[in-house]
Design a protein around this motif. Structure first.
Motif, PDB file in Angstrom:
ATOM      1  N   TYR A 287      45.632  49.954  38.046  1.00  0.00           N
ATOM      2  CA  TYR A 287      46.752  49.026  38.177  1.00  0.00           C
ATOM      3  C   TYR A 287      47.648  49.053  36.957  1.00  0.00           C
ATOM      4  CZ  TYR A 287      43.183  46.087  35.993  1.00  0.00           C
ATOM      5  OH  TYR A 287      42.192  45.602  35.211  1.00  0.00           O
TER       6      TYR A 287
ATOM      7  N   TYR B 230      48.942  42.551  32.681  1.00  0.00           N
ATOM      8  CA  TYR B 230      48.104  43.472  33.458  1.00  0.00           C
ATOM      9  C   TYR B 230      46.824  43.829  32.713  1.00  0.00           C
ATOM     10  CZ  TYR B 230      51.645  43.696  37.035  1.00  0.00           C
ATOM     11  OH  TYR B 230      52.486  43.343  38.037  1.00  0.00           O
TER      12      TYR B 230
ATOM     13  N   PRO C 152      40.705  35.309  40.415  1.00  0.00           N
ATOM     14  CA  PRO C 152      40.757  34.929  41.827  1.00  0.00           C
ATOM     15  C   PRO C 152      39.588  35.506  42.619  1.00  0.00           C
ATOM     16  CG  PRO C 152      42.516  36.464  41.269  1.00  0.00           C
ATOM     17  CD  PRO C 152      41.861  36.080  39.997  1.00  0.00           C
TER      18      PRO C 152
ATOM     19  N   ASN D   6      42.947  50.539  44.108  1.00  0.00           N
ATOM     20  CA  ASN D   6      42.769  49.819  42.857  1.00  0.00           C
ATOM     21  C   ASN D   6      44.060  49.698  42.075  1.00  0.00           C
ATOM     22  OD1 ASN D   6      40.030  49.935  43.484  1.00  0.00           O
ATOM     23  ND2 ASN D   6      39.912  51.980  42.578  1.00  0.00           N
ATOM     24  N   ALA D   7      45.163  49.970  42.738  1.00  0.00           N
ATOM     25  CA  ALA D   7      46.415  49.998  42.003  1.00  0.00           C
ATOM     26  C   ALA D   7      47.020  48.613  41.821  1.00  0.00           C
ATOM     27  CB  ALA D   7      47.421  50.906  42.701  1.00  0.00           C
ATOM     28  N   LEU D   8      46.346  47.599  42.346  1.00  0.00           N
ATOM     29  CA  LEU D   8      46.895  46.253  42.217  1.00  0.00           C
ATOM     30  C   LEU D   8      46.076  45.447  41.223  1.00  0.00           C
ATOM     31  CD1 LEU D   8      47.542  45.588  45.987  1.00  0.00           C
ATOM     32  CD2 LEU D   8      49.154  46.394  44.254  1.00  0.00           C
ATOM     33  N   ASN D   9      46.788  44.685  40.405  1.00  0.00           N
ATOM     34  CA  ASN D   9      46.145  43.832  39.422  1.00  0.00           C
ATOM     35  C   ASN D   9      45.358  42.744  40.145  1.00  0.00           C
ATOM     36  OD1 ASN D   9      45.497  42.032  37.432  1.00  0.00           O
ATOM     37  ND2 ASN D   9      47.487  42.129  36.415  1.00  0.00           N
ATOM     38  N   PRO D  10      44.037  42.745  39.970  1.00  0.00           N
ATOM     39  CA  PRO D  10      43.222  41.820  40.763  1.00  0.00           C
ATOM     40  C   PRO D  10      43.501  40.349  40.471  1.00  0.00           C
ATOM     41  CG  PRO D  10      41.885  42.941  39.111  1.00  0.00           C
ATOM     42  CD  PRO D  10      43.214  43.616  39.132  1.00  0.00           C
ATOM     43  N   VAL D  11      44.105  40.038  39.336  1.00  0.00           N
ATOM     44  CA  VAL D  11      44.295  38.628  39.007  1.00  0.00           C
ATOM     45  C   VAL D  11      45.749  38.176  39.169  1.00  0.00           C
ATOM     46  CG1 VAL D  11      42.342  38.648  37.428  1.00  0.00           C
ATOM     47  CG2 VAL D  11      44.626  39.082  36.550  1.00  0.00           C
ATOM     48  N   ARG D  12      46.586  39.010  39.780  1.00  0.00           N
ATOM     49  CA  ARG D  12      47.970  38.591  40.016  1.00  0.00           C
ATOM     50  C   ARG D  12      48.249  38.618  41.510  1.00  0.00           C
ATOM     51  NH1 ARG D  12      51.063  37.326  36.216  1.00  0.00           N
ATOM     52  NH2 ARG D  12      53.277  37.665  36.546  1.00  0.00           N
TER      53      ARG D  12
ATOM     54  N   ASN E 237      53.741  38.098  42.732  1.00  0.00           N
ATOM     55  CA  ASN E 237      54.033  38.346  41.326  1.00  0.00           C
ATOM     56  C   ASN E 237      54.216  39.822  41.020  1.00  0.00           C
ATOM     57  OD1 ASN E 237      54.265  35.810  40.250  1.00  0.00           O
ATOM     58  ND2 ASN E 237      52.051  35.558  40.046  1.00  0.00           N
ATOM     59  N   HIS E 238      53.498  40.662  41.756  1.00  0.00           N
ATOM     60  CA  HIS E 238      53.700  42.088  41.556  1.00  0.00           C
ATOM     61  C   HIS E 238      55.153  42.464  41.842  1.00  0.00           C
ATOM     62  CE1 HIS E 238      49.284  42.441  41.654  1.00  0.00           C
ATOM     63  NE2 HIS E 238      49.452  43.626  41.104  1.00  0.00           N
TER      64      HIS E 238
ATOM     65  N   PHE F 106      45.710  37.737  46.813  1.00  0.00           N
ATOM     66  CA  PHE F 106      45.355  38.615  45.694  1.00  0.00           C
ATOM     67  C   PHE F 106      44.760  39.884  46.281  1.00  0.00           C
ATOM     68  CE2 PHE F 106      45.523  34.450  43.891  1.00  0.00           C
ATOM     69  CZ  PHE F 106      46.040  34.651  42.624  1.00  0.00           C
TER      70      PHE F 106
ATOM     71  N   GLY G  38      42.082  41.406  45.990  1.00  0.00           N
ATOM     72  CA  GLY G  38      40.712  41.314  46.480  1.00  0.00           C
ATOM     73  C   GLY G  38      40.616  40.752  47.880  1.00  0.00           C
ATOM     74  N   GLU G  39      41.679  40.078  48.317  1.00  0.00           N
ATOM     75  CA  GLU G  39      41.633  39.451  49.627  1.00  0.00           C
ATOM     76  C   GLU G  39      42.246  40.342  50.712  1.00  0.00           C
ATOM     77  OE1 GLU G  39      42.322  35.220  47.341  1.00  0.00           O
ATOM     78  OE2 GLU G  39      43.765  35.842  48.848  1.00  0.00           O
TER      79      GLU G  39
ATOM     80  N   SER H  76      51.025  48.845  47.915  1.00  0.00           N
ATOM     81  CA  SER H  76      51.425  49.799  46.870  1.00  0.00           C
ATOM     82  C   SER H  76      52.695  50.532  47.280  1.00  0.00           C
ATOM     83  CB  SER H  76      50.339  50.847  46.640  1.00  0.00           C
ATOM     84  OG  SER H  76      49.148  50.234  46.277  1.00  0.00           O
TER      85      SER H  76
END
Ligand SMILES: Nc1ncnc2c1ncn2[C@@H]1O[C@H](COP(=O)(O)OP(=O)(O)OP(=O)(O)O)[C@@H](O)[C@H]1O
Ligand SMILES: Nc1ncnc2c1ncn2[C@@H]1O[C@H](COP(=O)(O)OP(=O)(O)OP(=O)(O)O)[C@@H](O)[C@H]1O
Ligand SMILES: [Mg+2]
Ligand SMILES: [Mg+2]
Lengths: 326, 582, 523, 295
Positions: free
Chosen positions: A225, A243, A322, B109-115, B119-120, B157, B159-160, B170
């Protein structure tokens, strides 16, 4: 919800075990509180048999079987009645602890949080600027500083900044002859007195955070990411903070909760060197004087605060991540 | 096909590009050398090649994402006439909007798991300022709409989201940059066949409607041929072929391209064969010999060895005698997250794996294939139903009896990279089951171990015995894994996607090996896969699984030629048909 | 690196900075004079009947104007008139009566054990008459030292044991001034009965007084053992800073007389002769104290009592040959470099000290090497002070290091050292005679001394007791533990000294009253 | 059971570890520093100019040619004490580090591998040890176990120091146990014991070595802390007791700050050398750290 309950149950169980351990440990130590008091008196001249009798009568040295004592102790803990200190007879333990706790909480708590934040930021910077002096300096400095023994740093600061340079007060938490109160003056005075002990704790604990954050951050920097965020042309600062760092901080939070326990231990040495009226010094006094009630209360307080800190960190983790927030 | 080809105003011009990896303390790797090609506006180009051939490295270089230890070793990349190699970080960053974008290989895995997904998008809008504050929400909704996602995903998010949804997000994020050039690096590898198909369709539609230039990186020549107009084939860092897709299909020039093409077949066809392997029941064609042998490592010799007298003797009187009887088996997992429903991974499945039979278990990802394998091998216990193997009550097996079961029922693992302990030599790995099950010791055990290596064609055996896994290629590793499964002389082999991690070039060899072993050793095999072509090649019977339930079963050839269930039809549709695309 | 001495005498003109009371690290307010954890300076405010100079045992009248030993069983104290409590109430003999009766009622208050000597007491006019339990001349010194509390306050105190007496009302030269957790002051009691003798207007007592503080912050009076006192304390203000380290007790090795080989006097003699006491004293206290003689007396304080019969005034010089001869008499011979018993095993001694008593430890390390030189394998054990005290009391040791004497009273010193009354069975706790010396003749001598009112007779008996200590070696004296008085002549003069030993220099107990009423303002 | 072809020869594994560590510049510095300390400790009697316990020199002397770092308040040569002091620190660090690592490995591994009640019990105990602050616990135990000298300090450090490592090793075990090769070992008929010790354990070498160095550092600092508080045996010569005696005799007051400075610096340097080596150990398990990438 069930998750919170299981966690709470485990918390209570750990608490009970800690409380029991706190009960047992002091009692394993040889010599009674009266012996400790007498040994102190004996340094100022011979102790007559009458003195011994008087001391034993005064301290009301524990009676009854261990089990009875234990039950009574559990009852007392539940009602926050920790009895009377032997060393500071007849002061109630609760009062002594209440007087010492704020100093440690503020000094150690605040400094630990500052160290955590500051160290984490430096770690982020070091990882982001890997290979440059912005990396080398905090990394090497951090490695070295975290290897300093607490008390040694304290002694050096005390000597050079306190005595030789005379910039800072050398003992206590506030000026001689002042009483704690809520006023700007007093607050400034307290801050002035806290600078050296705080610096000691800061120096010795900062390194760990820098190194920890740096290595987790380097790992997240390699995550997809982060590459994707760069590929999308996000500003470097956004990539670094929102990030990479945002994800890297999570594992460090757990260590933070546990580290608090270590810092309380370290503060014992620091408080002793600076005669700082906190829990650490009190604990030292309690241990060296076989002051069971005081020791028990302090151990309990420390364990509870560490447990609580961990609990809070767990919850914080849930908020920040999250993935665990279900 | 497209009219764009004619007005080929050049967007990107690559001259003699080479990329080197220079890891500290390691040998430099020339991942890309001498790449020269032009991309015109609106082109849709495919880039194929086996794993490690340098596709991603090239993709990164084209989009200015090469990071240490990678270094541009020479050549130029002119984007709209500007050499991007000379650009400063900031210039490069700024021009990413309206310039070039890349959808990463591991899009999962290209997405920030906590955003949150919103927000992306907003981060990108803020970084480039090309979407006004007030329009951001609307634009984000529009973008996710383009990849066929509902506006609701913005609140979620990563993860969901499922893998397919993440991959689509992506793509939408890359789209939000309004790029002129978009590089898709294996956008569908980790996805389920059905989802893969859907995502590819989306990409195709988008490329048509938005008109950007696109490069599709993939190791799947079939898929690339189906959707793109022009194909570049990479091999060992070199672009060995660069021609319109139709030409490649008809007259491949480079032997490597030819080899790739030859491994395609339609599982529905009357006769299916790939080099070294023909569909069961059909007459075996002679091995295609004009291919270099290193592309098809299993030669007929190996085959013969596997079928050698020794092996046959060993199996004499030991041919599979017992059937695995699965009846009414269900498996329910507790809910993965609080507040959700329990997962019904397998639902009332019954079948019998007769001694000596070979049966395929196919289905999309998550359909319960592996769960069935786990239950048959005693790793998991079914929630209800019974599984028997001879007198063994497998559904209630205790840890102590597991060893007895594993003497007869063995497993070939999906991922040869993780199925071998990186610290143990091949000899150790193979000797352990021999010692544990065969009761052989010392020299005897060693002799048996060497026989096994011989059987799976890893010669010279002495040399391979001493190797550590990292000194083996993927295909060689998979052979070791197979040898280990054979070590206990099992009656049944469960192969759970044994080739999904391997390149086409290695795939056929391993499949051929499995098939011949089964035939000569007389074991029963349960072959688990989502790849219908390979199912067609190595099995006689097939079972199609959908959401834990068997939707169709029967003889492999007839089921695949005349599928009755709608789900089976969809699975078959999802297979790329290079011929059909053009 | 030099540390500048900054005078930090933060009080007003006429104040004095004293390092007497150590908070740990802050002060708890407790001025109950009966409490063992009271603030040290409670004794600067509450006065006893008479103050006993622990150096020589002489009494100075305070709340009594004098004591008369009517006979060995009766004591009459004449109570001073014209004394008022600091709240203005008049001090009367009734307060004395009340104080003693309070301790009878609540024995836990009776720190000094006065009621182990008194049978009853009554007020007669301005005197208080004490009827003792037995013929007990030395009881005076114990009754003398009892601090007297005001009846009008203490009669209403519900539990005098846990009473912290935050607003002390006393008769002494000082009353409590400002009290904060890390510093308090005592201000001069204007109505003090000998106010004219009190020169210091205010005492300032900080809670933290590390040695660095003491040296650097311009203290007037401190009680501390400082390494290299000349180079540090004196050097910090060389014109005025002085020190005086008179002996305050005898540090000795106590052999456990209930165990072999320590029960053999020849063996003890061998140990005694093997030691070079000068070196031990030097190593332990860095040359600031003298080696101790084997008379059991604290010299030179009790010089007057020293028996003429003891060779060299009781001092024993190191004599390895004599030591080996004594060991031989006890059945131990040298074998190579080991002292072995009949069966050939080396003599091994464990000496117990308390963890953290570093001067003792350093002395013992020298003992260890000196006894090692005569072939004895010496190990040191260092339990925590409480455990040390417990083992010492219970007799759970081979040899231990401990201090004795220093009460000022020869009888008290000898009694605690020799009386078989304290030689309780092993495992039960005792507070004196830890080696469990037991000799009926000595007990009889002690009883005689206790009953004797005649000074010459007392000295004769004391001489016999000294002979016993010298011959029987119930303890092996090593060196005199010092009283570490540091003072500055800059603001006040008249400190006790070797030339004028009117009081020991310590800051605790009642003897500071002698000093505080003797100081004068410097010019 | 005959042991057929184990993993690569233990010595070879060790050699690989050493070369990997050596290839990291930071770790190389650490190895050199540690080497100097170890040599100093081993050859202390040869290097030290005097007997460290001899107290017949002048007291509290400043630095002179005869006594390069001066003498203590008891008249002992400081330099000789520093050199001899290395023995205790190095010994305590290694022995305590070793024992706590062994305990951490045994507990961490079984904890991570087991899935039954035992795991819950271990979890509970480890959490308890993690939550109770180490130093106060050490003080209490040290006060209880009087007279033990160095052995006691090692015991105390081990009792309070194993939990952290156990936790780290557990999570690694958990992640390794879900790898296919572990399942494959079950299919090969391996016993749980063998799976844990032959399949999982060797894959955690870097972590174990890392936790050893971590524990050794902690042990060295703890020894210093306890000795400084006077809870050790003050008659042994270690850097911690030197600090204790220096503080006890107010070295700062006599201006002999070197008495405090030198032992403390040695402790820091020894601990630093171990931390530096740990950088190399990280490299064993994390290839990313090996690349000196610049931004
Ligand atoms: N960080 C690196 N350091 C050293 N070599 C590398 C690195 N990354 C990739 N390589 C090497 O570069 C070559 C090309 O790798 P690349 O990732 O471009 O292959 P690919 O064609 O994308 O393969 P795949 O289909 O597996 O994604 C490979 O031989 C690989 O081992
Ligand atoms: N241990 C587990 N706990 C909970 N759910 C599980 C577990 N293992 C599998 N599942 C669920 O059971 C379902 C079937 O999984 P299974 O692994 O059998 O699928 P599969 O057909 O092998 O898929 P793939 O092709 O991706 O390997 C999935 O929804 C999966 O999420
Ligand atoms: Mg790739
Ligand atoms: Mg599966």
């Amino acid at each position: 919800m069930r998750f919170v309950f299981t966690k709470l149950g485990l918390l209570l169980l750990t608490l009970w075990a800690a409380v029991t351990l706190n009960f047992l440990l002091p009692r394993l130590m040889p010599g009674s509180p009266a012996d400790a008091a007498l040994a102190k008196l004996a340094q100022n001249g011979p102790v007559s048999p009458a003195t011994r009798a008087a001391v034993e009568a005064q301290l009301g040295v524990p009676t009854g079987s261990m089990f009875d004592q234990y039950l009574q102790y559990l009852g007392n803990v539940a009602t926050f009645d920790f009895g009377v200190s032997y060393t500071f007879f007849p002061q109630p333990v609760a009062g002594l602890v209440a007087a010492a706790l704020p100093w440690t909480l503020v000094l150690v708590g605040l400094v630990t949080i500052i160290a955590f934040i500051f160290g984490t930021l430096l770690g982020v910077l070091a990882a982001w600027k890997r290979g440059t002096w912005l990396d080398t300096l905090p990394t090497v400095g951090g490695t070295f500083a975290s290897a300093f023994p607490y008390f040694w740093t304290a002694l050096l600061l005390l000597f050079f900044l306190g005595y030789v340079a005379g910039w800072f007060p050398t003992s206590g938490a506030y000026g001689r002859g002042t009483t704690p109160e809520f006023s700007v003056e007093f607050l400034l005075d307290a801050i002035y007195h806290a600078i050296l002990p705080a610096t000691t704790i800061l120096i010795t604990s900062l390194g760990g955070w820098i190194l920890g954050m740096r290595s987790t951050m380097i790992n997240t920097l390699g995550d997809d990411y982060v590459t994707f965020a760069e590929a999308n042309g996000l500003r470097p600062r956004t990539v670094a903070i929102r990030y990479a760092a945002r994800n890297a901080i999570l594992p460090n939070l757990t260590s933070f909760g546990l580290a608090l326990g270590g810092v309380v231990g370290g503060s014992l040495l620091v408080e002793r060197v600076f005669a700082y009226p906190g829990v650490g010094y009190l604990l030292y006094t309690a241990v060296t004087n076989q002051d069971f009630p005081l020791m028990q209360a302090l151990f309990l307080i420390i364990t509870i605060s560490v447990l609580l800190a961990n609990f809070i960190v767990d919850i914080l983790y849930g908020i920040l991540d999250p993935r665990t927030r279900r | 096909m497209s009219a764009t080809e004619t007005q080929a105003a050049t967007l990107l011009s690559v001259q003699n590009l080479s990329v080197v990896y220079e890891p500290t303390g390691g040998e430099p790797v020339h991942a890309v050398s001498g790449a020269t090609f032009d991309l015109g506006r609106g082109d849709f180009v495919g880039l194929v090649g086996e794993s490690g051939s340098g596709k991603s490295t090239l993709g990164f270089a084209l989009t200015g994402l090469s990071k240490p230890p990678a270094r541009i070793g020479g050549g130029s990349i002119l984007f709209n006439g500007v050499d991007i190699a000379g650009m400063s970080h900031e210039d490069l960053r700024v021009q990413r909007q309206g310039g070039f974008a890349m959808v990463l290989q591991s899009g999962m895995n290209a997405l920030n798991p906590v955003r949150s997904i919103r927000n992306h998008f907003f981060d990108i809008f803020a970084a480039h300022g090309h979407v006004g504050r007030g329009d951001r929400e609307a634009r984000a909704i529009e973008l996710v709409g383009k990849v066929e996602l509902p506006a609701g995903v913005l609140d979620r998010f990563s993860g969901e989201l499922s893998g397919g949804m993440r991959q689509r997000v992506s793509i939408a994020l890359a789209l939000s940059l309004e790029p002129q050039l978009m590089i898709f690096d294996e956008p569908t590898t980790a996805l389920d066949v059905l989802v893969q198909h859907a995502v590819m369709n989306t990409i195709r539609e988008l490329q048509k409607s938005e008109g950007f230039t696109a490069v599709l990186i993939s190791h799947d020549l079939g898929m690339v041929l189906e959707v793109t107009e022009r194909v570049m084939v990479m091999h060992n860092g070199l672009i060995v072929e660069d021609r319109p897709a139709a030409d490649v299909l008809v007259s491949p020039q480079h032997p490597y391209t030819r080899m790739l093409l030859s491994h395609y077949g339609d599982p529905r066809a009357e006769i299916v064969e790939v080099p070294g392997l023909a569909a069961r029941g059909a007459k075996r064609a002679p091995a295609v010999s004009h291919l270099k042998t290193d592309f098809v490592p299993v030669s007929d010799e190996a085959r013969a060895r596997a079928a050698g007298t020794e092996g046959v003797q060993r199996r004499e009187g030991r041919a599979a005698r017992e059937a695995i009887v699965v009846s009414g088996v269900s498996k329910v997992y507790p809910p993965p997250r609080r507040g959700e429903k329990p997962v019904r991974a397998v639902n009332d499945v019954s079948f019998t794996l007769e001694p000596g039979a070979s049966m395929a278990l196919v289905g999309a990802s998550g359909s319960g294939k592996s769960t069935i394998a786990k239950m048959i091998t005693g790793v998991e216990h079914p929630t209800s139903g019974t599984i028997t193997f001879g007198d063994l009550q497998v559904d209630r097996i205790k840890r102590r009896s597991l060893k007895r079961l594993h003497t007869e029922v063995q497993m070939v693992f999906q991922d040869p990279y993780s199925a071998l302990n990186p610290l143990h030599t091949v000899e150790y790995t193979l000797t352990r089951p021999i010692v544990n099950f065969g009761g052989l010791r010392g020299r005897d055990a060693r002799r048996r171990m060497l026989e096994l290596l011989e059987t799976v064609g890893l010669t010279p055996v002495e040399q391979f015995a001493a190797r550590l896994p990292h000194q083996l290629s993927g295909g060689q590793r998979q052979r070791v894994v197979i040898a280990r499964a054979l070590a206990s002389d099992p009656q049944v082999i469960i192969a759970d996607e044994p080739v999904s991690m391997l390149d086409v070039s290695l795939r056929a060899g391993v499949l051929a090996l499995l098939d011949s072993l089964r035939e000569t050793w007389g074991v029963s095999m349960l072959y688990i896969t989502h790849d219908l072509l390979s199912a067609r090649l190595v099995t006689d019977q097939i079972m199609v699984l959908n959401q834990g339930a068997v939707v169709e079963e029967g003889a492999t050839a007839s089921v695949l030629q005349n599928p009755r269930d709608e789900y089976t039809i969809r699975l078959l549709d999802a297979i790329p048909h290079p011929t059909v695309g053009h | 690196i030099d540390v500048d001495s900054q005078s930090d005498n933060s009080g007003t003109e006429g104040s004095m900075l004293v390092a007497a009371d150590n908070g740990s690290p802050t002060f708890e307010k407790n001025f109950n004079p009966f409490s063992t954890s009271k603030r040290v300076t409670a004794t600067y405010m509450y006065e006893p009947l008479q103050v006993v100079n622990t150096l020589d045992g002489k009494s100075t009248p305070f709340l009594a104007t004098g004591a008369e030993q009517v006979d060995a069983e009766t004591l009459i104290y004449t109570i001073r008139e014209g004394v008022t409590w600091s709240d203005g109430t008049e001090f009367t003999p009734a307060d004395v009566l009340f104080t003693f009766n309070l301790m009878k009622e609540v024995p836990a208050l009776d720190n000094k054990g006065v009621w182990q000597h008194i049978e009853s007491l009554e007020v007669e006019g301005n005197t208080v008459v004490f009827h003792l339990l037995a013929e007990d001349v030395p009881a005076t010194s114990i009754i003398d030292q009892q601090l007297i509390v005001p009846e009008h306050i203490w009669a209403d105190v519900e539990d005098p044991l846990t009473f912290t007496n935050e607003d002390p009302i006393a008769t002494g030269p000082y009353v409590l001034g400002d009290f904060t957790p890390n510093q308090y002051t005592l201000t001069k009691n204007a109505d003090y009965w000998q106010a004219d003798k009190v020169a210091v207007e205010e005492l300032i007592l900080p809670a933290a007084n590390s040695q660095l503080d003491v040296v650097n912050n311009g203290y007037d009076w401190a009680y501390a053992f400082i390494t290299d006192v000349e180079g540090t304390w004196v050097n910090a203000n060389s014109d005025f800073n002085k020190y005086w380290f008179p002996p305050g007790g005898t540090i000795a090795l106590v052999p456990n007389l209930t165990k072999a080989p320590y029960n053999d006097v020849n063996f003890r003699e061998g140990l005694s002769l093997a030691l070079d006491r000068e070196k031990i004293a030097d190593d332990a206290e860095q040359g600031y104290v003298d080696a101790a003689g084997q008379s059991g007396l604290l010299l030179p304080n009790q010089e007057a009592w020293l028996s003429d019969d003891l060779p060299d005034g009781g001092e024993i010089a190191q004599d390895t040959d004599a030591a080996l001869a004594a060991f031989e008499a006890a059945g131990y011979t040298m074998d190579g470099d080991q002292l072995v018993d009949a069966s050939g095993t080396q003599v091994a001694i464990n000496i117990m000290t308390a963890n953290g008593y570093t001067d003792w430890l350093q002395g013992l390390q020298t003992v260890q090497s000196q006894l090692g030189a005569v072939g004895i394998d010496v190990t040191l054990s260092q339990p925590q002070p409480a455990a040390y005290q417990e083992s010492l009391g219970a007799g759970d040791f081979d040899m231990a290091i401990t201090g004795f004497g220093g009460t000022g009273s020869v009888f008290q010193d000898m009694n605690l050292l020799l009386n078989s009354e304290f030689a309780t069975p092993l495992g039960t706790t005792t507070t004196g005679n830890f080696g469990r010396f037991s000799d009926p003749a000595t007990d009889a001598l002690l009883a005689e001394l206790k009953a004797s009112t005649d000074e010459d007779e007392q000295k004769d008996i004391a001489a016999e007791l000294q002979q016993t200590v010298y011959d029987e070696l119930p303890v092996i004296s090593m060196f005199y533990g010092g009283l570490w008085g540091l003072y500055s002549d800059e603001n006040y003069t008249g400190w006790p000294s070797e030339d004028n030993p009117y009081a020991p220099p310590n800051t605790y107990n009642s003897t500071p009253l002698l000093i505080l009423t003797n100081l004068e303002k410097a010019n | 059971m005959t042991d057929v072809a184990g993993p690569a020869h233990p010595l070879a594994v060790l050699w690989r570890a050493v070369t990997t560590i050596w290839s990291v510049p930071k770790a190389r510095i650490g190895v050199v520093m540690l080497g100097i300390f170890i040599l100093g400790a081993v050859f202390a009697p040869l290097i030290a100019p005097y007997d460290p316990t001899a107290n017949d020199f002048g007291r509290s002397e400043d630095m002179t040619a005869a006594h390069l770092l001066g003498t203590t308040a008891a008249g002992q040569d400081v330099l000789s004490q520093i050199i001899h002091g290395a023995r205790v620190s190095v010994f305590v660090g290694f022995v305590a580090g070793l024992f706590s690592t062994i305990i951490a490995v045994l507990i961490g591994l079984s904890w991570g591998y087991l899935r039954n009640v035992t795991a819950d019990v271990i979890n509970f105990i480890v959490n308890l040890f993690l939550v109770i602050p180490a130093l106060p616990l050490m003080i209490v135990i040290a006060a209880y176990l009087q007279n033990g000298g160095i052995g006691m300090i090692i015991l105390v450090v081990v009792i309070t120091g194993w939990a952290w490592g156990a936790r780290v090793l557990r999570s690694q075990t958990q992640s390794l146990r879900s790898r296919d090769f572990v399942t494959a070992a079950i299919f090969s008929g391996e016993s749980s014991f063998r799976i844990v010790f032959r399949e999982i354990l060797p894959n955690m070498t870097s972590l174990i070595v890392g936790s050893f160095f971590g524990a050794a550092t902690a042990a060295i600092l703890a020894e210093a802390g306890l000795s400084f508080l006077g809870l050790g045996d003050s008659t042994t010569i270690s850097w911690g007791t030197m600090l204790f005696w220096a503080q006890n005799s107010n070295a700062l007051l006599t201006g002999q700050w070197i008495l405090l400075f030198a032992p403390g610096l040695c402790i820091s340097l020894l601990a630093t050398s171990l931390s530096l080596i740990n950088f190399g150990v990280d490299g064993l398990s994390n290839p990313r750290l090996r690349e000196g990438a610049k931004r």
